[in-house]
Design an enzyme around this catalytic site. Structure first.
Site, PDB file in Angstrom:
ATOM      1  N   HIS A  12       5.029   5.341   4.723  1.00  0.00           N
ATOM      2  CA  HIS A  12       4.331   5.026   3.479  1.00  0.00           C
ATOM      3  C   HIS A  12       3.267   3.967   3.723  1.00  0.00           C
ATOM      4  O   HIS A  12       3.236   3.326   4.765  1.00  0.00           O
ATOM      5  CB  HIS A  12       5.299   4.562   2.383  1.00  0.00           C
ATOM      6  CG  HIS A  12       5.974   3.253   2.654  1.00  0.00           C
ATOM      7  ND1 HIS A  12       7.254   3.177   3.145  1.00  0.00           N
ATOM      8  CD2 HIS A  12       5.557   1.976   2.503  1.00  0.00           C
ATOM      9  CE1 HIS A  12       7.594   1.905   3.285  1.00  0.00           C
ATOM     10  NE2 HIS A  12       6.572   1.157   2.900  1.00  0.00           N
ATOM     11  N   ARG A  16      -0.450  -3.368  -3.793  1.00  0.00           N
ATOM     12  CA  ARG A  16       0.034  -4.205  -4.893  1.00  0.00           C
ATOM     13  C   ARG A  16      -0.732  -3.858  -6.167  1.00  0.00           C
ATOM     14  O   ARG A  16      -1.944  -3.677  -6.123  1.00  0.00           O
ATOM     15  CB  ARG A  16      -0.153  -5.678  -4.545  1.00  0.00           C
ATOM     16  CG  ARG A  16       0.768  -6.124  -3.431  1.00  0.00           C
ATOM     17  CD  ARG A  16       0.532  -7.590  -3.061  1.00  0.00           C
ATOM     18  NE  ARG A  16       1.467  -7.991  -2.033  1.00  0.00           N
ATOM     19  CZ  ARG A  16       1.249  -7.841  -0.727  1.00  0.00           C
ATOM     20  NH1 ARG A  16       0.116  -7.313  -0.300  1.00  0.00           N
ATOM     21  NH2 ARG A  16       2.152  -8.213   0.146  1.00  0.00           N
ATOM     22  N   GLU A  63       3.663   3.415  -1.721  1.00  0.00           N
ATOM     23  CA  GLU A  63       4.534   2.434  -2.357  1.00  0.00           C
ATOM     24  C   GLU A  63       3.679   1.546  -3.251  1.00  0.00           C
ATOM     25  O   GLU A  63       2.742   0.902  -2.787  1.00  0.00           O
ATOM     26  CB  GLU A  63       5.229   1.575  -1.298  1.00  0.00           C
ATOM     27  CG  GLU A  63       6.044   0.432  -1.863  1.00  0.00           C
ATOM     28  CD  GLU A  63       6.571  -0.497  -0.778  1.00  0.00           C
ATOM     29  OE1 GLU A  63       6.940  -1.630  -1.131  1.00  0.00           O
ATOM     30  OE2 GLU A  63       6.602  -0.111   0.411  1.00  0.00           O
ATOM     31  N   HIS A  82      -9.495   2.776   2.324  1.00  0.00           N
ATOM     32  CA  HIS A  82      -9.152   3.701   1.255  1.00  0.00           C
ATOM     33  C   HIS A  82      -7.959   4.557   1.652  1.00  0.00           C
ATOM     34  O   HIS A  82      -7.598   4.624   2.817  1.00  0.00           O
ATOM     35  CB  HIS A  82     -10.343   4.609   0.923  1.00  0.00           C
ATOM     36  CG  HIS A  82     -10.820   5.430   2.095  1.00  0.00           C
ATOM     37  ND1 HIS A  82     -11.783   4.993   2.962  1.00  0.00           N
ATOM     38  CD2 HIS A  82     -10.441   6.647   2.550  1.00  0.00           C
ATOM     39  CE1 HIS A  82     -11.993   5.911   3.904  1.00  0.00           C
ATOM     40  NE2 HIS A  82     -11.179   6.922   3.673  1.00  0.00           N
ATOM     41  N   GLU A 130     -10.386   8.431  -1.294  1.00  0.00           N
ATOM     42  CA  GLU A 130     -11.362   9.426  -0.863  1.00  0.00           C
ATOM     43  C   GLU A 130     -10.776  10.811  -1.085  1.00  0.00           C
ATOM     44  O   GLU A 130      -9.645  11.084  -0.695  1.00  0.00           O
ATOM     45  CB  GLU A 130     -11.701   9.249   0.611  1.00  0.00           C
ATOM     46  CG  GLU A 130     -12.719  10.265   1.117  1.00  0.00           C
ATOM     47  CD  GLU A 130     -13.026  10.117   2.594  1.00  0.00           C
ATOM     48  OE1 GLU A 130     -14.034  10.673   3.032  1.00  0.00           O
ATOM     49  OE2 GLU A 130     -12.254   9.447   3.321  1.00  0.00           O
TER      50      GLU A 130
END
Length: 138
Positions: A12, A16, A63, A82, A130
Site C-alpha cells: 500500500h 494523510r 491507506e 502522484h 494521474e
C-alpha cells in the site's frame, strides 16, 4: 517464472487526510475503489482506512490516515508526485468525474513528450492522481 516466493510485494501507499469520510467518498464513489477496512487507534489518536480495487492480500491499496484533532492542511511538499490509475477512454472518464465535481487541473490529452494520453485529477486534500489511458500507452 520461478516457483520461489517473491522477496517483496508492494502492499500500500499511505496519505494523510483531513476529512476521512470525504476522502473515502472520493476514492469509492468517484474512483470506484472499495472500502476494505477502517480501524480506529484510540491510543495513537488516528484512524486508518484502506481502499482499493481488490483484496489487500493480492492488490496494492491506498491507506488513508486521519490524525485526530488535526485541522491544518498538510503540506504536500515537493518530493511526492502522484498516484497513477489506468483507465479506458480517458476523455469519457474525465467528463464523468468532472460532472461529479472532481477537480481536473490537467485535462486529458497526449503527454508533452509522447503519445500516451494522460490527465491529472486531485483528491479532496490536493493529492494528484494521474489517469493514464491504457489504449494509448506506448
Amino acid at each position: 517464472m520461478s516457483d520461489k516466493p517473491e522477496t517483496f510485494r508492494m502492499m500500500h501507499t499511505m496519505i494523510r487526510v483531513l476529512d476521512l469520510d470525504k476522502s473515502i467518498k472520493f476514492y469509492t464513489e468517484l474512483l470506484g475503489m472499495t472500502l476494505l477496512r477502517r480501524d480506529d487507534y484510540p491510543d495513537g489518536k488516528f484512524t486508518n482506512a484502506f481502499v482499493g480495487y481488490g483484496p489487500e492480500d493480492s492488490n496494492t491499496v491506498v491507506e488513508l490516515t486521519l490524525n485526530w484533532g488535526r485541522e491544518e492542511p498538510y503540506e504536500l511538499g515537493t518530493a511526492f508526485g502522484h498516484l497513477a490509475l489506468g483507465v479506458h477512454d480517458i476523455y469519457a472518464v474525465c467528463a464523468a468525474l468532472e460532472a461529479q465535481g472532481a477537480r481536473i487541473p490537467r485535462p486529458p490529452g497526449p503527454m508533452k513528450h509522447g503519445t500516451t494520453h494522460i490527465a491529472f485529477i486531485e483528491d479532496p486534500d490536493g493529492y494528484k492522481i494521474e489517469l493514464i489511458d491504457l489504449a494509448t500507452m506506448s
